[in-house]
Every structure is written in structure tokens, then in C-alpha cells.
Design a protein around this motif. Structure first.
Motif, PDB file in Angstrom:
ATOM      1  N   VAL A  46       0.976  -1.496  -0.021  1.00  0.00           N
ATOM      2  CA  VAL A  46       0.077   0.144   0.321  1.00  0.00           C
ATOM      3  C   VAL A  46       0.477   0.959  -0.461  1.00  0.00           C
ATOM      4  CG1 VAL A  46      -1.881   1.622   1.290  1.00  0.00           C
ATOM      5  CG2 VAL A  46      -2.057  -1.141   1.297  1.00  0.00           C
ATOM      6  N   ARG A  47       0.645   2.070  -1.367  1.00  0.00           N
ATOM      7  CA  ARG A  47       1.480   3.488  -0.977  1.00  0.00           C
ATOM      8  C   ARG A  47       0.756   4.525  -0.325  1.00  0.00           C
ATOM      9  NH1 ARG A  47       2.777  -0.001  -4.258  1.00  0.00           N
ATOM     10  NH2 ARG A  47       1.952  -0.269  -6.316  1.00  0.00           N
ATOM     11  N   GLY A  48       0.826   4.974   0.609  1.00  0.00           N
ATOM     12  CA  GLY A  48       0.122   5.975   1.648  1.00  0.00           C
ATOM     13  C   GLY A  48      -1.207   5.883   1.762  1.00  0.00           C
ATOM     14  N   THR A  49      -1.782   6.675   2.961  1.00  0.00           N
ATOM     15  CA  THR A  49      -2.352   6.739   4.186  1.00  0.00           C
ATOM     16  C   THR A  49      -3.499   6.252   3.338  1.00  0.00           C
ATOM     17  OG1 THR A  49      -1.021   7.909   5.414  1.00  0.00           O
ATOM     18  CG2 THR A  49      -3.443   8.395   5.837  1.00  0.00           C
ATOM     19  N   GLU A  50      -4.382   7.852   2.437  1.00  0.00           N
ATOM     20  CA  GLU A  50      -5.444   7.509   1.819  1.00  0.00           C
ATOM     21  C   GLU A  50      -5.656   6.385   1.031  1.00  0.00           C
ATOM     22  OE1 GLU A  50      -7.454   9.578   2.119  1.00  0.00           O
ATOM     23  OE2 GLU A  50      -6.258  10.589   3.250  1.00  0.00           O
ATOM     24  N   GLU A  51      -4.383   5.386   0.483  1.00  0.00           N
ATOM     25  CA  GLU A  51      -4.709   4.546   0.045  1.00  0.00           C
ATOM     26  C   GLU A  51      -5.030   3.198   1.223  1.00  0.00           C
ATOM     27  OE1 GLU A  51      -2.898   0.825  -2.828  1.00  0.00           O
ATOM     28  OE2 GLU A  51      -1.154   2.663  -3.389  1.00  0.00           O
ATOM     29  N   LEU A  52      -4.382   3.178   2.050  1.00  0.00           N
ATOM     30  CA  LEU A  52      -4.197   1.967   3.214  1.00  0.00           C
ATOM     31  C   LEU A  52      -6.037   2.686   4.283  1.00  0.00           C
ATOM     32  CD1 LEU A  52      -3.682   0.234   5.332  1.00  0.00           C
ATOM     33  CD2 LEU A  52      -2.420   1.770   6.701  1.00  0.00           C
ATOM     34  N   VAL A  53      -6.197   4.007   4.285  1.00  0.00           N
ATOM     35  CA  VAL A  53      -7.741   3.989   4.939  1.00  0.00           C
ATOM     36  C   VAL A  53      -8.651   3.121   3.679  1.00  0.00           C
ATOM     37  CG1 VAL A  53      -9.661   5.779   5.185  1.00  0.00           C
ATOM     38  CG2 VAL A  53      -7.187   6.832   5.466  1.00  0.00           C
ATOM     39  N   GLY A  54      -8.784   3.402   1.979  1.00  0.00           N
ATOM     40  CA  GLY A  54      -9.260   2.656   1.622  1.00  0.00           C
ATOM     41  C   GLY A  54      -9.295   1.290   1.751  1.00  0.00           C
ATOM     42  N   ARG A  55      -7.908   0.614   1.482  1.00  0.00           N
ATOM     43  CA  ARG A  55      -8.219  -0.720   1.888  1.00  0.00           C
ATOM     44  C   ARG A  55      -8.681  -1.436   3.077  1.00  0.00           C
ATOM     45  NH1 ARG A  55      -4.088  -1.572  -1.690  1.00  0.00           N
ATOM     46  NH2 ARG A  55      -4.549  -0.949  -3.379  1.00  0.00           N
ATOM     47  N   LEU A  56      -8.740  -0.288   4.206  1.00  0.00           N
ATOM     48  CA  LEU A  56      -9.117  -0.845   5.497  1.00  0.00           C
ATOM     49  C   LEU A  56     -10.319  -1.018   5.510  1.00  0.00           C
ATOM     50  CD1 LEU A  56      -6.194   0.960   7.816  1.00  0.00           C
ATOM     51  CD2 LEU A  56      -6.308  -1.368   7.530  1.00  0.00           C
ATOM     52  N   ARG A  57     -10.655  -0.109   4.969  1.00  0.00           N
ATOM     53  CA  ARG A  57     -12.258   0.436   4.851  1.00  0.00           C
ATOM     54  C   ARG A  57     -13.038  -0.628   4.033  1.00  0.00           C
ATOM     55  NH1 ARG A  57     -12.508   6.927   4.949  1.00  0.00           N
ATOM     56  NH2 ARG A  57     -12.920   7.565   6.773  1.00  0.00           N
ATOM     57  N   ALA A  58     -12.167  -1.268   3.068  1.00  0.00           N
ATOM     58  CA  ALA A  58     -12.942  -2.448   1.984  1.00  0.00           C
ATOM     59  C   ALA A  58     -12.868  -3.681   3.002  1.00  0.00           C
ATOM     60  CB  ALA A  58     -12.042  -2.241   0.575  1.00  0.00           C
ATOM     61  N   VAL A  59     -11.897  -3.993   3.468  1.00  0.00           N
ATOM     62  CA  VAL A  59     -12.091  -5.078   4.268  1.00  0.00           C
ATOM     63  C   VAL A  59     -12.185  -5.491   4.874  1.00  0.00           C
ATOM     64  CG1 VAL A  59      -9.890  -6.297   5.200  1.00  0.00           C
ATOM     65  CG2 VAL A  59      -8.953  -5.389   3.430  1.00  0.00           C
ATOM     66  N   VAL A  60     -12.884  -4.379   6.180  1.00  0.00           N
ATOM     67  CA  VAL A  60     -13.854  -4.041   6.835  1.00  0.00           C
ATOM     68  C   VAL A  60     -15.889  -4.431   6.353  1.00  0.00           C
ATOM     69  CG1 VAL A  60     -14.893  -2.338   8.041  1.00  0.00           C
ATOM     70  CG2 VAL A  60     -12.984  -2.520   8.948  1.00  0.00           C
ATOM     71  N   GLY A  61     -15.648  -3.031   5.034  1.00  0.00           N
ATOM     72  CA  GLY A  61     -16.286  -4.079   4.688  1.00  0.00           C
ATOM     73  C   GLY A  61     -16.562  -6.215   4.263  1.00  0.00           C
ATOM     74  N   GLU A  62     -16.276  -6.356   4.313  1.00  0.00           N
ATOM     75  CA  GLU A  62     -15.674  -7.387   3.443  1.00  0.00           C
ATOM     76  C   GLU A  62     -16.601  -8.655   4.745  1.00  0.00           C
ATOM     77  OE1 GLU A  62     -12.295  -8.507   2.001  1.00  0.00           O
ATOM     78  OE2 GLU A  62     -12.553  -7.310   0.062  1.00  0.00           O
ATOM     79  N   MET A  63     -15.373  -8.136   6.013  1.00  0.00           N
ATOM     80  CA  MET A  63     -15.841  -8.694   7.624  1.00  0.00           C
ATOM     81  C   MET A  63     -17.064  -9.259   7.676  1.00  0.00           C
ATOM     82  SD  MET A  63     -12.089  -7.748   9.141  1.00  0.00           S
ATOM     83  CE  MET A  63     -10.671  -8.590   9.479  1.00  0.00           C
ATOM     84  N   GLY A  64     -17.730  -6.825   7.346  1.00  0.00           N
ATOM     85  CA  GLY A  64     -19.053  -7.263   8.214  1.00  0.00           C
ATOM     86  C   GLY A  64     -19.941  -8.069   6.837  1.00  0.00           C
ATOM     87  N   ALA A  65     -19.921  -8.004   5.585  1.00  0.00           N
ATOM     88  CA  ALA A  65     -20.670  -9.051   4.693  1.00  0.00           C
ATOM     89  C   ALA A  65     -21.166 -10.482   5.085  1.00  0.00           C
ATOM     90  CB  ALA A  65     -20.300  -8.556   3.736  1.00  0.00           C
ATOM     91  N   LEU A  66     -19.161 -10.629   5.559  1.00  0.00           N
ATOM     92  CA  LEU A  66     -19.418 -12.231   5.975  1.00  0.00           C
ATOM     93  C   LEU A  66     -19.964 -12.470   7.370  1.00  0.00           C
ATOM     94  CD1 LEU A  66     -17.923 -14.755   4.558  1.00  0.00           C
ATOM     95  CD2 LEU A  66     -15.613 -14.349   5.939  1.00  0.00           C
ATOM     96  N   ALA A  67     -19.938 -11.789   7.712  1.00  0.00           N
ATOM     97  CA  ALA A  67     -20.134 -11.872   9.254  1.00  0.00           C
ATOM     98  C   ALA A  67     -21.842 -12.099   8.998  1.00  0.00           C
ATOM     99  CB  ALA A  67     -20.108 -10.629  10.585  1.00  0.00           C
ATOM    100  N   SER A  68     -22.762 -11.485   8.167  1.00  0.00           N
ATOM    101  CA  SER A  68     -24.155 -11.361   8.463  1.00  0.00           C
ATOM    102  C   SER A  68     -24.371 -11.894   7.030  1.00  0.00           C
ATOM    103  CB  SER A  68     -23.970 -10.171   7.746  1.00  0.00           C
ATOM    104  OG  SER A  68     -23.850  -9.855   6.760  1.00  0.00           O
ATOM    105  N   ALA A  69     -23.903 -13.131   6.485  1.00  0.00           N
ATOM    106  CA  ALA A  69     -23.769 -13.629   5.180  1.00  0.00           C
ATOM    107  C   ALA A  69     -24.719 -15.170   5.887  1.00  0.00           C
ATOM    108  CB  ALA A  69     -22.972 -13.841   5.149  1.00  0.00           C
TER     109      ALA A  69
END
Length: 196
Positions: free
Chosen positions: A173-196
Motif C-alpha cells: 500500500v502506498r500512502g495513507t489515503e490508499e491504506l484508509v480505502g483498503r482498510l474500509r474495504a476489508v472491514v466491509g468484507e468482514m461485515g458482509a461475511l459476518a451477516s451472510a
């Protein structure tokens, strides 16, 4: 509209002095990673690491607290004051703001491939990574706790730190903004998996 904290990442140096500090830190990390991979943690001294990095042994402890931290490229996580102030005043979704807090506070090695190889080659280093994660959580909890109760703060920090571990395994990951986006995406994946 919510503003974001001003941060400087390893890929965004702001001054000559800061660039030199980053180069020294990288040289120490590279030397420690190479030596510990080849000889194990007990087979390497701080003096050897410093000789390979071409810095004095006194300089070493300005950057890392131990040989293991240097080899793994891990810094003690201290939330910058400006980031803590931003988080305390922010009014966005808690988990989104924790993603930005983590991205603005937790340094990631830019050489994760070699770090993974080190952990495979030297599994005795794994507990040090776990200790670092635990200390990082405590630093982050102190800040997150300013906006919510203790249990919610623990859950939010644990969730985002788990996402950070996953992001670190996937790609650079290059830079803070990219990391923020990736973290939010993975948290979203975790939430979707938890509610599936």
C-alpha cells in the motif's frame, strides 16, 4: 464537512532532514532483516546491524527499541497529537474514523515480502509481532476511548487491526489515503461475511 488529519507517510517526506531520517531507518531495517534472516536473532548484534547500515550503535536506538523490531521494521505505535485531536473531534462513522486513525498512526513496512520470508524462516519472531500488535492496540484504544465506551472501542480497534493484518498480507500500500480505502474495504468484507 469533516476534515482529515495532516499526516506524512514514508512515501511523502516533507524535509531533507525527514528524508535522511527515513533513509537511516530503512538502512537499519534492511541490515537487520538481512542479518537476522541469515543468522537468527541470537546470532546478530546491534553493532553488526549498525556496521552494515553504516551508522553508530548510539543511532540505532533512535529508530528501534530492539534487534527484532529493526528486523521486522516495526515502530512503537504512538498516535500523533494532531491525529488524536482530529479523531476526538471527528463526527463520522466510528469504524471509518478508526480506519483513518490506524492508517495515520501505524507504520507498515514497504518490504512485506521479505518480512513474510523472515517469519517463515524464523518463526521465533512471530511472538514479537504479536506483542507489537498488542501494544499498538493499547495506544489506539486510548484515543478511540475518547469517543465511545470501552467495549465498543475494543471491538472497533480489534476489527480494524484485523483488517490491517489482512491488508498487509495482500499487497503493498502506498500512502495513507490508499491504506484508509483498503482498510474500509476489508472491514466491509468482514461485515458482509459476518451477516451472510
Amino acid at each position: 464537512m469533516q476534515t482529515t488529519p495532516a499526516t506524512t507517510t514514508a512515501t511523502e517526506p516533507c524535509t531533507l532532514r525527514e528524508r535522511k531520517k527515513q533513509q537511516t531507518r530503512q538502512a537499519l531495517h534492511d541490515a537487520a532483516l538481512t542479518l537476522v534472516s541469515a543468522n537468527g536473532l541470537d546470532g546478530v548484534t546491534v553493532e553488526q546491524i549498525c556496521a552494515d547500515a553504516e551508522v553508530s550503535p548510539r543511532t540505532f536506538f533512535n529508530y528501534f527499541t530492539s534487534k527484532a523490531h529493526a528486523a521486522l521494521g516495526l515502530d512503537t505505535v504512538e498516535v500523533p497529537a494532531a491525529v488524536a485531536d482530529w479523531f476526538t473531534e471527528a463526527d463520522g462513522r466510528l469504524v471509518d474514523d478508526v480506519c483513518r486513525l490506524v492508517a495515520s498512526s501505524v507504520p507498515l513496512s514497504q518490504d512485506r515480502r521479505r518480512m513474510k520470508e523472515l517469519l517463515l524462516l524464523r518463526p521465533e519472531m512471530t511472538p514479537m509481532v504479536m506483542q507489537w500488535m498488542a501494544r499498538s492496540r493499547e495506544s489506539l484504544l486510548a484515543v478511540v476511548g475518547t469517543r465511545t465506551d470501552e467495549q465498543t472501542a475494543r471491538t472497533a480497534v480489534t476489527l480494524v487491526m484485523s483488517a490491517l493484518t489482512e491488508v498487509a498480507h495482500r499487497e503493498t500500500v502506498r500512502g495513507t489515503e490508499e491504506l484508509v480505502g483498503r482498510l474500509r474495504a476489508v472491514v466491509g468484507e468482514m461485515g458482509a461475511l459476518a451477516s451472510a
